[in-house]
Design a protein around this motif. Structure first.
Motif, PDB file in Angstrom:
ATOM      1  N   ASN A  13       0.829  -1.207   0.000  1.00  0.00           N
ATOM      2  CA  ASN A  13       0.000   0.000   0.000  1.00  0.00           C
ATOM      3  C   ASN A  13       0.861   1.255   0.000  1.00  0.00           C
ATOM      4  OD1 ASN A  13      -2.715   1.284   0.212  1.00  0.00           O
ATOM      5  ND2 ASN A  13      -1.781   2.095   2.073  1.00  0.00           N
ATOM      6  N   SER A  66       0.527   3.896  -2.923  1.00  0.00           N
ATOM      7  CA  SER A  66       0.135   5.279  -2.633  1.00  0.00           C
ATOM      8  C   SER A  66       1.144   6.263  -3.215  1.00  0.00           C
ATOM      9  CB  SER A  66      -0.034   5.494  -1.130  1.00  0.00           C
ATOM     10  OG  SER A  66       1.201   5.383  -0.461  1.00  0.00           O
ATOM     11  N   HIS A 109      -5.438   3.321   0.754  1.00  0.00           N
ATOM     12  CA  HIS A 109      -6.024   2.107   1.338  1.00  0.00           C
ATOM     13  C   HIS A 109      -7.550   2.162   1.301  1.00  0.00           C
ATOM     14  CE1 HIS A 109      -7.365  -0.630   4.551  1.00  0.00           C
ATOM     15  NE2 HIS A 109      -6.398  -1.369   4.072  1.00  0.00           N
TER      16      HIS A 109
END
Length: 153
Positions: free
Chosen positions: A23, A27, A38
């Motif tokens: 993640n 991101s 998320h």
């Protein structure tokens, strides 16, 4: 159908290429905070847009380099004929895809095999025994020019 914005599209594009990306890395790639990224991924999963995460295997390295497309014409179009065929074809481990078609054939199957002898075994053991089959035409792929699992978003 859920509306997707440009950020959702970027997330989906990256995940289709790199399903195991963390993640934090995702991101960073899509220019979001980790928590916002998320939440978006969770929303895409909850909506069913992200259906699953899988490992894509190399069929050649597993000894299954032969791809055969099989066109099948059934003896009829009654629901019970279609249902019986679909129920049985789902049980054949060598069938990667089965599509109900509009056109000259009723179904198109994508079958994977070790070689022509292995396909003959698959044909005898499974395909020739499928219910309702009137005709079957098989075409061997000589070379795969393009193959992807990534959908355009």
């Amino acid at each position: 159908m859920m509306e997707l914005d440009a950020t959702d599209a970027r997330i989906l594009t990256v995940l289709q290429r790199k399903g195991r990306i963390s993640n934090a890395d995702l991101s960073e790639e899509v220019h979001l905070s980790a928590s916002a990224c998320h939440r978006r991924v969770q929303r895409l999963e909850d909506a069913g847009i992200i259906r699953d995460y899988v490992a894509l295997l190399d069929p050649r390295k597993l000894g299954r380099p032969t791809v055969v497309f099989v066109e099948i014409t059934l003896s009829g179009q009654a629901d019970e004929v279609l249902d019986a065929f679909e129920r049985e074809v789902r049980l054949i481990p060598d069938v990667l895809e089965c599509h109900l078609m509009a056109g000259t054939a009723d179904y198109l199957l994508k079958v994977i095999a070790r070689d022509t002898e292995d396909f003959a075994r698959i044909h005898r053991r499974y395909l020739a025994r499928l219910p309702g089959v009137a005709q079957m035409h098989s075409s061997f792929a000589l070379r795969t020019v393009r193959q992807t699992t990534a959908l355009p978003v």
